[in-house]
Design an enzyme around this catalytic site. Structure first.
Site, short mmCIF file in Angstrom:
data_model
loop_
_atom_site.label_atom_id
_atom_site.label_comp_id
_atom_site.label_asym_id
_atom_site.label_seq_id
_atom_site.Cartn_x
_atom_site.Cartn_y
_atom_site.Cartn_z
N GLY A 238 -2.83 4.77 -3.36
CA GLY A 238 -3.03 3.66 -4.29
C GLY A 238 -2.22 3.68 -5.57
O GLY A 238 -2.09 2.66 -6.24
N TYR B 297 -3.04 4.61 2.64
CA TYR B 297 -3.05 5.06 4.03
C TYR B 297 -4.17 6.06 4.28
O TYR B 297 -4.81 6.03 5.34
CB TYR B 297 -1.69 5.66 4.41
CG TYR B 297 -1.62 6.08 5.85
CD1 TYR B 297 -1.69 5.13 6.87
CD2 TYR B 297 -1.52 7.42 6.20
CE1 TYR B 297 -1.65 5.51 8.20
CE2 TYR B 297 -1.47 7.80 7.53
CZ TYR B 297 -1.54 6.85 8.53
OH TYR B 297 -1.51 7.22 9.85
N TYR C 82 0.85 -1.19 0.00
CA TYR C 82 0.00 0.00 0.00
C TYR C 82 0.88 1.23 0.00
O TYR C 82 2.08 1.16 0.25
CB TYR C 82 -0.96 0.01 1.21
CG TYR C 82 -0.32 0.42 2.51
CD1 TYR C 82 -0.35 1.75 2.93
CD2 TYR C 82 0.33 -0.50 3.32
CE1 TYR C 82 0.25 2.13 4.12
CE2 TYR C 82 0.92 -0.13 4.50
CZ TYR C 82 0.87 1.20 4.90
OH TYR C 82 1.47 1.58 6.08
N CYS C 83 0.28 2.37 -0.30
CA CYS C 83 1.00 3.65 -0.28
C CYS C 83 0.07 4.71 0.31
O CYS C 83 -0.77 4.39 1.15
CB CYS C 83 1.46 4.02 -1.69
SG CYS C 83 0.12 4.26 -2.86
N ARG C 84 0.18 5.92 -0.14
CA ARG C 84 -0.67 6.99 0.38
C ARG C 84 -2.09 6.88 -0.15
O ARG C 84 -3.04 6.95 0.61
CB ARG C 84 -0.06 8.35 -0.01
CG ARG C 84 -0.87 9.54 0.44
CD ARG C 84 -0.19 10.83 0.00
NE ARG C 84 -1.06 11.96 0.25
CZ ARG C 84 -1.92 12.44 -0.63
NH1 ARG C 84 -2.04 11.90 -1.81
NH2 ARG C 84 -2.67 13.47 -0.33
#
Length: 164
Positions: A129, A154, A125-127
Site C-alpha cells: 500500500g 498484493y 496497487y503494490c506490495r
C-alpha cells in the site's frame, strides 16, 4: 527532562553513543534532520479519502466484471513472482512518464488500454500500500481525478484469497 527521539531518527540512525548526543545518521553521515535516505518519512502526505481506496470485495467484483484497469506499481521482479489477475506492471519510478505518454504509445508499450483522466476504474496497487499511495498522488497530480488504490496491496490480496 527526557524527550523521546523522533520515530524517523530511530528508523534511520543507529546510535553509537547516547541517543541524546548522536545527531547524525550513521548510514548517510548527514545531520539527522536532513538524512536523505529516509526523507520520504517526513514528507507531508495527503489525506486519503474513502473514495480514493478500493476494498478487497470491490476489487474482486471489478475484476470479475471486467470493469477495472489495474496497475501494479511494484518492480518487475516482484510482479513476476505473483500479481493480482488482470494487472499490468508499471513500476512506481515510471508511473509519471507512462501516464504522460500519448495513448497509442502507452497502449503499444504496456499492451493494455490507457485509462482516461476521468476513468473511475483506474486502480493501482503494490506490495502493501505504500508505493500505490505514492502512485495515486502522482496520478492525481496528472489529472486522473478518479484514480484509486488498493491499500492492502498484493499481500492483502493473497491473505484474502487464502482466507487468512
Amino acid at each position: 527532562m527526557f524527550r523521546p527521539l523522533p520515530l524517523v531518527f530511530l528508523l534511520c540512525c543507529s546510535v553509537r553513543t547516547s541517543p541524546w548526543t548522536h545527531r547524525y545518521c550513521s548510514v548517510t553521515r548527514s545531520p539527522f534532520p536532513f538524512c536523505q535516505r529516509y526523507l520520504h518519512l517526513r514528507e507531508p502526505s495527503r489525506q486519503v479519502s474513502s473514495t480514493d481506496t478500493v476494498t478487497y470485495e470491490e476489487l474482486k467484483q471489478m475484476i470479475s466484471d471486467g470493469a477495472v484497469k489495474l496497475f501494479d506499481v511494484r518492480e518487475p521482479d516482484e510482479f513476476s513472482n505473483g500479481s493480482i489477475p488482470t494487472a499490468t506492471n508499471i513500476p512506481l519510478g515510471t508511473v509519471q512518464e507512462a501516464f504522460s505518454l500519448p495513448v497509442d504509445v502507452f497502449e503499444e508499450t504496456y499492451k493494455t488500454e490507457m485509462p482516461t483522466k476521468a476513468d473511475g476504474s483506474l486502480v493501482v496497487y503494490c506490495r502493501s500500500g505504500t508505493r500505490s499511495l505514492k502512485a495515486l498522488n502522482i496520478l492525481k497530480g496528472l489529472g486522473y481525478s478518479r484514480a484509486r488504490h488498493y491499500p492492502d496491496g498484493y499481500l492483502g490480496w493473497v491473505a484474502h484469497e487464502l482466507g487468512i
